[in-house]
Design a protein around this motif. Structure first.
Motif, PDB file in Angstrom:
ATOM      1  N   GLY A 182      55.913  -9.694  16.049  1.00 14.36           N
ATOM      2  CA  GLY A 182      54.683  -8.978  15.660  1.00 14.36           C
ATOM      3  C   GLY A 182      53.743  -9.838  14.840  1.00 14.36           C
ATOM      4  N   GLU A 183      53.374  -9.292  13.663  1.00 15.14           N
ATOM      5  CA  GLU A 183      52.462 -10.014  12.774  1.00 15.14           C
ATOM      6  C   GLU A 183      53.217 -10.785  11.681  1.00 15.14           C
ATOM      7  N   SER A 186      43.243  -8.292  20.863  1.00 19.06           N
ATOM      8  CA  SER A 186      44.042  -7.120  21.219  1.00 19.06           C
ATOM      9  C   SER A 186      43.181  -5.859  21.330  1.00 19.06           C
ATOM     10  N   TYR A 196      51.687 -14.049  10.421  1.00 20.54           N
ATOM     11  CA  TYR A 196      50.535 -13.954   9.526  1.00 20.54           C
ATOM     12  C   TYR A 196      50.935 -13.507   8.124  1.00 20.54           C
ATOM     13  N   TYR A 197      51.998 -12.715   8.025  1.00 20.56           N
ATOM     14  CA  TYR A 197      52.528 -12.360   6.698  1.00 20.56           C
ATOM     15  C   TYR A 197      53.048 -13.616   5.996  1.00 20.56           C
ATOM     16  N   LEU A 227      44.633 -14.929  12.583  1.00 20.60           N
ATOM     17  CA  LEU A 227      44.903 -13.498  12.407  1.00 20.60           C
ATOM     18  C   LEU A 227      43.803 -12.646  13.011  1.00 20.60           C
ATOM     19  N   ILE A 234      55.053 -17.017  17.717  1.00 25.25           N
ATOM     20  CA  ILE A 234      55.129 -15.555  17.786  1.00 25.25           C
ATOM     21  C   ILE A 234      56.084 -15.151  18.898  1.00 25.25           C
ATOM     22  N   ASN A 278      50.501 -22.250  17.783  1.00 20.65           N
ATOM     23  CA  ASN A 278      50.205 -20.890  18.237  1.00 20.65           C
ATOM     24  C   ASN A 278      49.000 -20.822  19.173  1.00 20.65           C
ATOM     25  N   SER A 288      43.323 -12.973  16.928  1.00 19.19           N
ATOM     26  CA  SER A 288      44.317 -12.245  17.725  1.00 19.19           C
ATOM     27  C   SER A 288      44.107 -10.736  17.646  1.00 19.19           C
ATOM     28  N   LYS A 289      43.715 -10.233  16.479  1.00 19.27           N
ATOM     29  CA  LYS A 289      43.467  -8.797  16.333  1.00 19.27           C
ATOM     30  C   LYS A 289      42.292  -8.345  17.191  1.00 19.27           C
TER      31      LYS A 289
END
Length: 397
Positions: A64-65, A367, A68-69, A360, A54, A297, A363-364
């Motif tokens: 960013g994300e 944050s 994960y995309y 995913l 990242i 990661n 990390s969300k």
């Protein structure tokens, strides 16, 4: 550019080593990811990772994300390829066992692992259930290599394969619902939200999967797609179905691509073997990249966090108590012998879906400042790496 090329080269090298040693490739892939990721901070001059997935400051591969995309799209291709291999003829005698494994077995893991995490680590019930939802899944990325190297009865092999593919969207669905519970909060608001999300995932997942499977099959049979474009058109349709389904209902894309693969795999489709070979090659490449990226990661602080006896106790409780309990409950009244039930209980490695969604959601929640969220990703990776290492080295015994 150097990092991207390095990941692909290291990934294919790990696949070759795994083939030579008759191990699931996920094992050397995760180890390589840890070496070039968190562990590399111990020996680089500036304490940075050799590969930073990242974007962080002036270094990193995905902004960013974006990571994960990429993980989500790659998982959709892997699960579609798995769905193509599921044949109805394989489950004439074992259909009820598979049904119970992905329902009763999932519930056993969901509640059992949550209890173990709560009493061992003292996390909130919400995070404990998120962790248990994430480790519900076994996976074709790790089951298939193990089955390839071990001579098994057809029924036992089919049970493990079908469970590994069908349970992925179920685990993802459970994780999404728990994540919504944490985000929305307790009470009536969550209950309504959860019911709506559950209904939408089932509706759009099955609808998109069935519709586009039949549409693509029709186009192939009527020769609307030239032979040289067959594989790439199929790939684009799979990605399109995954994204469109996800737009209408978050995480329904996984269900859609599995359904699509199952429907197409059970039709009299010309060139199905060629499509399978292409998807298998693509899946191998994607798996090679994904596991290195996701392992890299992780931060060294995450690994230090779970460097405790509690982690070992949690792992043993899942492998030696919760998994066997789920299998034996699910196989009551079946024709499986005791030693076959024991083998299925022992072989339950977790794979890319668990690792990807854990990264995913972990990390969300971090944050958002959720207390204890830092445990989610490393604990799930510990279960993934531990179960793969255990099963790869002992399943043949």
């Amino acid at each position: 550019m150097l990092e991207l090329a390095g990941i692909i080269i290291l990934g294919i090298l790990a696949q070759w080593v795994a083939w030579r040693l008759k191990l699931p490739a996920i094992l050397p892939l995760i180890l390589i990811g840890l070496i070039v990721g968190p562990l590399s901070t111990l020996y680089t001059e500036d304490g940075s990772k050799i590969i930073e997935p990242i974007w962080n400051g002036d270094k990193g591969l995905f902004p960013g994300e974006g990571l994960y995309y990429f993980v989500s799209l790659a998982i959709s291709i892997i699960l579609f390829e798995g769905g193509l291999t599921l044949k109805r003829s394989e489950i004439k005698n074992i259909g009820p066992v598979i049904t119970k494994l992905i329902t009763l077995g999932s519930l056993t893991t969901f509640f059992g692992a949550a209890l173990a995490a709560y009493f061992l680590f003292g996390l909130s019930w919400q995070l404990c259930f998120l962790f248990s939802a994430l480790i519900i899944v076994t996976g074709p990325t790790v089951i298939t290599p193990i089955l390839r190297n071990i001579p098994l009865k057809k029924d036992v092999s089919a049970i493990l394969k079908w469970e590994g593919i069908l349970i992925d969207p179920i685990g993802a669905l459970a994780a999404v619902l728990v994540y919504e519970f944490i985000s929305v909060g307790e009470g009536q608001a969550y209950t309504v939200t959860a019911l709506i999300e559950f209904g939408k995932i089932l509706l759009f997942g099955f609808t998109f999967g069935f519709t586009f499977a039949h549409a693509l099959t029709f186009l192939i049979k009527k020769n609307f797609i030239p032979h040289y474009l067959l594989n790439v058109v199929s790939l684009s349709v799979v990605l399109g179905v995954f994204v469109m389904s996800d737009v209408f209902a978050h995480e329904s894309g996984l269900l859609a691509v599995v359904v699509m693969g199952m429907v197409m795999g059970n039709t009299d489709l010309p060139n199905i073997k060629e499509l399978l070979y292409f998807k298998e090659s693509l899946s191998i490449l994607l798996i090679s990249i994904l596991f290195i990226l996701l392992a890299a990661n992780i931060d060294i602080a995450d690994l230090e966090l779970i460097f405790t006896w509690k982690t070992i106790a949690l792992f043993l409780s899942i492998v030696l108590i919760i998994r066997p309990l789920g299998v034996f409950l699910s196989s009551i009244g079946s024709n499986l012998k005791f030693n076959e039930k024991l083998f299925i209980s022992w072989v339950g490695p977790r794979g890319i879906v668990a690792a990807g969604i854990a990264s995913l959601f972990g990390s969300k929640l971090l944050s958002k400042g959720e207390a204890g969220a830092e445990y989610i990703t490393p604990l799930v990776f510990m279960i993934v790496l531990g179960t793969v290492l255990l099963n790869a080295t002992t399943a043949r015994v």
